[in-house]
Design a protein around this motif. Structure first.
Motif, mmCIF file in Angstrom:
data_model
loop_
_atom_site.group_PDB
_atom_site.id
_atom_site.type_symbol
_atom_site.label_atom_id
_atom_site.label_comp_id
_atom_site.label_asym_id
_atom_site.label_seq_id
_atom_site.Cartn_x
_atom_site.Cartn_y
_atom_site.Cartn_z
ATOM 1 N N ASN A 75 -26.599 -104.291 -2.376
ATOM 2 C CA ASN A 75 -26.637 -105.751 -2.440
ATOM 3 C C ASN A 75 -27.754 -106.206 -1.516
ATOM 4 O OD1 ASN A 75 -23.885 -106.333 -3.749
ATOM 5 N ND2 ASN A 75 -23.284 -105.102 -1.994
ATOM 6 N N LEU A 76 -28.351 -107.325 -1.844
ATOM 7 C CA LEU A 76 -29.340 -107.914 -0.937
ATOM 8 C C LEU A 76 -28.838 -109.284 -0.509
ATOM 9 C CD1 LEU A 76 -33.167 -107.933 -1.242
ATOM 10 C CD2 LEU A 76 -31.980 -110.110 -0.938
ATOM 11 N N PHE A 77 -28.862 -109.512 0.809
ATOM 12 C CA PHE A 77 -28.475 -110.809 1.337
ATOM 13 C C PHE A 77 -29.603 -111.302 2.221
ATOM 14 C CE2 PHE A 77 -26.255 -113.681 4.305
ATOM 15 C CZ PHE A 77 -25.585 -114.495 3.390
ATOM 16 N N ALA A 78 -30.053 -112.513 1.964
ATOM 17 C CA ALA A 78 -31.159 -113.067 2.752
ATOM 18 C C ALA A 78 -30.856 -114.522 3.054
ATOM 19 C CB ALA A 78 -32.474 -112.958 1.976
ATOM 20 N N THR A 79 -31.332 -114.964 4.201
ATOM 21 C CA THR A 79 -31.107 -116.355 4.595
ATOM 22 C C THR A 79 -32.444 -117.035 4.842
ATOM 23 O OG1 THR A 79 -28.984 -115.816 5.577
ATOM 24 C CG2 THR A 79 -30.030 -117.849 6.341
ATOM 25 N N ILE A 80 -32.621 -118.180 4.213
ATOM 26 C CA ILE A 80 -33.801 -118.998 4.493
ATOM 27 C C ILE A 80 -33.316 -120.136 5.382
ATOM 28 C CG2 ILE A 80 -35.677 -120.370 3.521
ATOM 29 C CD1 ILE A 80 -35.270 -118.848 0.893
ATOM 30 N N GLY A 81 -33.791 -120.163 6.598
ATOM 31 C CA GLY A 81 -33.345 -121.191 7.545
ATOM 32 C C GLY A 81 -32.527 -120.564 8.660
ATOM 33 N N ALA A 82 -31.812 -121.434 9.379
ATOM 34 C CA ALA A 82 -31.101 -120.997 10.583
ATOM 35 C C ALA A 82 -29.991 -119.998 10.242
ATOM 36 C CB ALA A 82 -30.498 -122.206 11.283
ATOM 37 N N LYS A 83 -29.854 -118.985 11.115
ATOM 38 C CA LYS A 83 -28.840 -117.955 10.862
ATOM 39 C C LYS A 83 -27.535 -118.279 11.573
ATOM 40 C CE LYS A 83 -31.955 -114.511 9.356
ATOM 41 N NZ LYS A 83 -33.038 -115.485 9.263
ATOM 42 N N ASP A 84 -27.547 -119.320 12.414
ATOM 43 C CA ASP A 84 -26.353 -119.601 13.220
ATOM 44 C C ASP A 84 -25.511 -120.714 12.617
ATOM 45 O OD1 ASP A 84 -28.066 -121.658 13.600
ATOM 46 O OD2 ASP A 84 -27.789 -121.803 15.773
ATOM 47 N N ARG A 85 -25.639 -120.925 11.330
ATOM 48 C CA ARG A 85 -24.767 -121.912 10.674
ATOM 49 C C ARG A 85 -24.590 -121.529 9.207
ATOM 50 N NH1 ARG A 85 -29.428 -126.162 11.906
ATOM 51 N NH2 ARG A 85 -29.309 -124.900 13.782
ATOM 52 N N SER A 86 -23.597 -122.177 8.615
ATOM 53 C CA SER A 86 -23.241 -121.844 7.230
ATOM 54 C C SER A 86 -24.122 -122.599 6.256
ATOM 55 C CB SER A 86 -21.785 -122.212 6.968
ATOM 56 O OG SER A 86 -20.955 -121.443 7.795
ATOM 57 N N LEU B 95 -35.096 -126.818 6.147
ATOM 58 C CA LEU B 95 -33.760 -127.397 6.050
ATOM 59 C C LEU B 95 -32.874 -127.046 7.239
ATOM 60 C CD1 LEU B 95 -33.210 -126.444 2.312
ATOM 61 C CD2 LEU B 95 -33.634 -128.741 3.187
ATOM 62 N N GLU B 96 -32.058 -128.018 7.647
ATOM 63 C CA GLU B 96 -31.010 -127.761 8.653
ATOM 64 C C GLU B 96 -29.990 -126.788 8.073
ATOM 65 O OE1 GLU B 96 -29.855 -129.312 11.791
ATOM 66 O OE2 GLU B 96 -32.042 -129.548 11.985
ATOM 67 N N THR B 97 -29.653 -127.024 6.813
ATOM 68 C CA THR B 97 -28.661 -126.175 6.143
ATOM 69 C C THR B 97 -29.379 -124.990 5.496
ATOM 70 O OG1 THR B 97 -27.470 -128.186 5.581
ATOM 71 C CG2 THR B 97 -26.803 -126.181 4.435
ATOM 72 N N PRO B 98 -29.036 -123.778 5.910
ATOM 73 C CA PRO B 98 -29.728 -122.638 5.316
ATOM 74 C C PRO B 98 -29.355 -122.416 3.842
ATOM 75 C CG PRO B 98 -28.043 -121.901 6.869
ATOM 76 C CD PRO B 98 -28.094 -123.383 6.966
ATOM 77 N N ILE C 58 -32.558 -128.597 -2.915
ATOM 78 C CA ILE C 58 -33.233 -128.659 -1.617
ATOM 79 C C ILE C 58 -33.590 -130.077 -1.222
ATOM 80 C CG2 ILE C 58 -33.953 -126.248 -1.554
ATOM 81 C CD1 ILE C 58 -36.611 -126.922 -2.597
ATOM 82 N N ASP C 59 -33.678 -130.973 -2.210
ATOM 83 C CA ASP C 59 -33.823 -132.392 -1.865
ATOM 84 C C ASP C 59 -32.554 -132.937 -1.250
ATOM 85 O OD1 ASP C 59 -36.400 -132.699 -2.625
ATOM 86 O OD2 ASP C 59 -35.974 -133.496 -4.635
ATOM 87 N N ARG C 60 -31.431 -132.483 -1.732
ATOM 88 C CA ARG C 60 -30.145 -132.994 -1.292
ATOM 89 C C ARG C 60 -29.721 -132.449 0.069
ATOM 90 N NH1 ARG C 60 -25.962 -135.291 -4.192
ATOM 91 N NH2 ARG C 60 -24.821 -134.871 -2.276
ATOM 92 N N LEU C 61 -30.072 -131.153 0.316
ATOM 93 C CA LEU C 61 -29.658 -130.543 1.590
ATOM 94 C C LEU C 61 -30.421 -131.187 2.732
ATOM 95 C CD1 LEU C 61 -29.485 -126.746 0.639
ATOM 96 C CD2 LEU C 61 -27.579 -128.328 0.951
ATOM 97 N N GLU C 62 -29.770 -131.232 3.870
ATOM 98 C CA GLU C 62 -30.410 -131.838 5.047
ATOM 99 C C GLU C 62 -31.315 -130.815 5.706
ATOM 100 O OE1 GLU C 62 -28.748 -135.187 6.538
ATOM 101 O OE2 GLU C 62 -29.125 -135.163 4.391
#
Ligand SMILES: [Zn+2]
Length: 383
Positions: A54-65, A124-127, A379-383
């Protein structure tokens, strides 16, 4: 990093033959390398023999959901199917792209990858998380190892969009599935002396007939939920084999059967009634001839049903896809497993399930565009 558009990425992803029986590592390495080009790190969660990941990647901050976009990288086999083009090379004809996995579901993954630079740019604030799995087509096997990892984290995704083909409509519920293999062990004898044998094929046939009757009962008596097609729980036997020659009472027979149940229906009562039938009506006769005659069951896979737990996620997905209403489908997805670890999930992706698993699978390019708009709106909707 060189940007690639969705169509180019669909072409690249289709070229990897990731039939579930094969390793998916080449494709995973390709995605990992692509994301590295944008300084996005990928985490690989392997299977036991490290043939698949499986591949899991995060774009943005890793310390939040964040919001997870989830897809499976494997495809179903093309064996025995009459393809008019090479299933592993995208052919464009008119408004359609043909190839194995175009609808189910590499186009969704391709769009996620194509949109990566835009997602990064938004800061984005929200990853946004990508969760790409293996072995979905053989019972949602692969994603379970990833979910065991995510479950432990303080910041697992707060919601998940499963990009299985729904025509970009919002699917909030699907049936669950349990599949089992049954092995009947009887005793051989000369067929002229059939009373000295315990016929495994006939015993299996009686069990299959019991299941068929149960299927009719669901069809005729429910429970019903008319948002599903068909609106009832289904029971089906898919394979059976046994016996060696007509003049030998067969000592062995095996078959595979499945139940696809409406959300909330507990199939245990069906299996319990079947066990009772076997105990009362099948085994006594067989064991009178051979005390070691027996019937064994093996659970092949259990896919939990989906019923999205978060109404705001449904509303959000409707807005993003520009649709109202929600739908219920009869195919399983990884959504129920995400829900089990507390990640609310909906299914919404490009392409149509009617094109999946078939020869000459295709996707309409318009579906790819709609999926791009969906990610743009997200991505427009996310903060
Ligand atoms: Zn699929």
């Amino acid at each position: 990093m060189e940007r690639k558009n969705s169509i180019e990425l669909i072409q690249e992803l289709i070229a990897f033959d990731t039939t579930s029986r094969n390793s998916n590592l080449e494709l995973i390495e390709f995605i990992k390398g692509y994301l590295e080009g944008f300084d996005i790190a990928s985490e690989l969660v392997f299977d036991a023999d490290r043939r698949k990941a499986n591949l899991f990647a995060t774009i943005g901050a890793k310390d939040r959901s964040g919001v997870a976009l989830s897809g499976h990288t494997d495809v179903v086999p093309v064996d025995g199917q009459a393809w008019e083009t090479d299933p592993y090379a995208v052919s464009r004809k008119g408004t359609r792209l043909y190839g194995r996995g175009t609808s189910d579901m590499k186009s969704f993954i391709a769009v996620c990858l194509a949109k990566t630079p835009q997602i990064i740019q938004k800061n984005l604030e929200t990853p946004v998380h990508f969760a790409f799995s293996y072995d979905e087509e053989i019972g949602c096997v692969g994603v379970r190892t990833l979910l065991r990892e995510l479950e432990k984290r303080p910041h697992k995704p707060k919601s998940c969009v499963i990009g299985e083909p729904t025509g970009m409509r919002v699917v909030r519920a699907h049936k669950g599935k349990i599949s089992k293999r049954c092995r009947v062990h009887g005793l051989e004898s000369h067929s002229g002396m059939a009373h000295l044998g315990a016929n495994a094929v006939e015993a299996a046939a009686e069990i299959v007939a019991f299941l068929k009757n149960q299927a009719r009962r669901f069809r005729d008596e429910g429970p019903f939920d008319y948002e599903f097609d068909p609106p009832y729980t289904t029971v089906h036997t898919g394979t059976i084999s046994g016996g060696t020659a007509l003049n030998i009472v067969p000592k062995f027979c095996e078959f595979e059967a499945e139940i696809r149940q409406l959300p909330g229906y507990d199939t245990e009562r069906v299996w319990a009634r079947l066990s009772q039938f076997i105990e009362n009506s099948i085994l006594p006769e067989m064991q009178a001839v051979d005390p070691s005659a027996r019937i064994e069951w093996e659970v092949l896979s259990v896919i939990p049903d989906l019923s999205t737990s978060d109404d705001s996620l449904i509303r959000l997905t409707q807005e993003l896809s520009g649709t109202d209403g929600t739908h219920c489908v009869s195919f399983g997805t990884e959504g129920g497993l995400f829900e089990q670890i507390g990640v609310p999930s909906v299914v919404c992706g490009p392409g149509h399930i009617s094109q999946a698993h078939r020869p000459n699978e295709f996707i309409e390019i318009e579906q790819v565009r709609k999926c791009e708009q969906f990610i743009d709106s997200l991505i427009d909707r996310l903060e």
